[in-house]
Design a protein around this motif. Structure first.
Motif, PDB file in Angstrom:
ATOM      1  N   GLN A  85      33.323  41.226  44.993  1.00  0.00           N
ATOM      2  CA  GLN A  85      34.395  41.024  44.018  1.00  0.00           C
ATOM      3  C   GLN A  85      34.774  39.554  43.926  1.00  0.00           C
ATOM      4  OE1 GLN A  85      38.176  42.956  44.715  1.00  0.00           O
ATOM      5  NE2 GLN A  85      38.885  42.476  42.665  1.00  0.00           N
ATOM      6  N   ARG A  88      32.264  37.676  42.056  1.00  0.00           N
ATOM      7  CA  ARG A  88      31.983  38.277  40.748  1.00  0.00           C
ATOM      8  C   ARG A  88      30.546  38.790  40.662  1.00  0.00           C
ATOM      9  NH1 ARG A  88      35.665  37.276  36.692  1.00  0.00           N
ATOM     10  NH2 ARG A  88      33.991  37.164  35.164  1.00  0.00           N
ATOM     11  N   ASN A 129      38.927  47.049  46.755  1.00  0.00           N
ATOM     12  CA  ASN A 129      37.736  46.480  46.127  1.00  0.00           C
ATOM     13  C   ASN A 129      36.769  47.553  45.639  1.00  0.00           C
ATOM     14  OD1 ASN A 129      38.237  44.586  48.854  1.00  0.00           O
ATOM     15  ND2 ASN A 129      38.409  43.562  46.892  1.00  0.00           N
ATOM     16  N   ARG A 133      39.274  50.111  41.106  1.00  0.00           N
ATOM     17  CA  ARG A 133      40.156  48.939  41.068  1.00  0.00           C
ATOM     18  C   ARG A 133      39.489  47.700  40.486  1.00  0.00           C
ATOM     19  NH1 ARG A 133      43.618  49.197  46.679  1.00  0.00           N
ATOM     20  NH2 ARG A 133      44.245  51.365  46.436  1.00  0.00           N
ATOM     21  N   THR A 134      38.181  47.682  40.462  1.00  0.00           N
ATOM     22  CA  THR A 134      37.496  46.439  40.077  1.00  0.00           C
ATOM     23  C   THR A 134      36.645  46.547  38.824  1.00  0.00           C
ATOM     24  OG1 THR A 134      35.560  46.920  41.464  1.00  0.00           O
ATOM     25  CG2 THR A 134      37.374  45.684  42.485  1.00  0.00           C
TER      26      THR A 134
END
Length: 187
Positions: A85, A88, A129, A133-134
């Protein structure tokens, strides 16, 4: 996609040490590297070091497989997900369902039932993560094509519309390159 050697874990560093040359040899720059993170990546330092080497070099990498446990060691799934995360990068938790031969703990759901998450599946989807959520919708699916300019995925829009898209997949061909048909599936 280039999968790492050593059952995908690249403990020899072969992929990491040669990735820049492999990437440079692709004139389209359309290569992504995939690392499997299991027992070799059982500390946050190892995870950050490996993924960071690719990020620092500007090379595309994904965690192509990982779990929260493995017979060859306990991978640090928290570090894998947090590092991915923060850098990226994408990751793929292994695997949906149907593992056998003693690695059933890698199943994300029980019996291919999306309503029956295993503890690993719950961690992967709902934990810190985690995917819930991501995850963000890819811009290629966001729509909004105008018929001119550049689509959100970086390809130009086709100027001749759907006449360049005989198979209806949202992609056309104009001026010797791919283009996105406005309002099509690739838009």
């Amino acid at each position: 996609m280039v999968d790492a050697p050593n059952w995908g874990q690249d403990w020899s560093g072969t992929m990491k040490n040669n990735a820049a040359a492999v990437f440079a040899s692709d004139p389209e720059r359309n290569t992504v590297f995939s690392i499997h993170m299991y027992g070799v990546y059982d500390t946050a330092v190892e995870v950050r070091s490996y993924l960071g080497a690719f990020a620092d070099a500007g090379l595309p990498v994904v965690v192509g497989e990982f779990g929260d446990n493995h017979s060859d060691g306990n991978p640090d799934e928290d570090a894998i997900m947090a590092t991915a995360q923060s850098l990226r990068l994408g990751y793929l938790g292994w695997s949906w369902s149907g593992n056998g031969s003693g690695v059933e703990y890698l199943d994300v759901v029980t019996g291919f039932d999306p309503g029956s998450l295993t503890s690993w599946g719950d961690r992967l989807f709902n934990g810190n993560n985690g995917i819930a959520r991501t995850a963000r919708e890819a811009t290629v699916y966001a729509g909004g094509g105008t018929g001119s300019g550049t689509a959100p995925n970086g390809y130009p829009y086709c100027t001749q519309g759907s006449s360049t898209d005989p198979d209806g997949d949202g992609w056309g061909w104009e001026n010797s390159r791919s283009c996105v048909v406005p309002g099509g599936r690739a838009d």
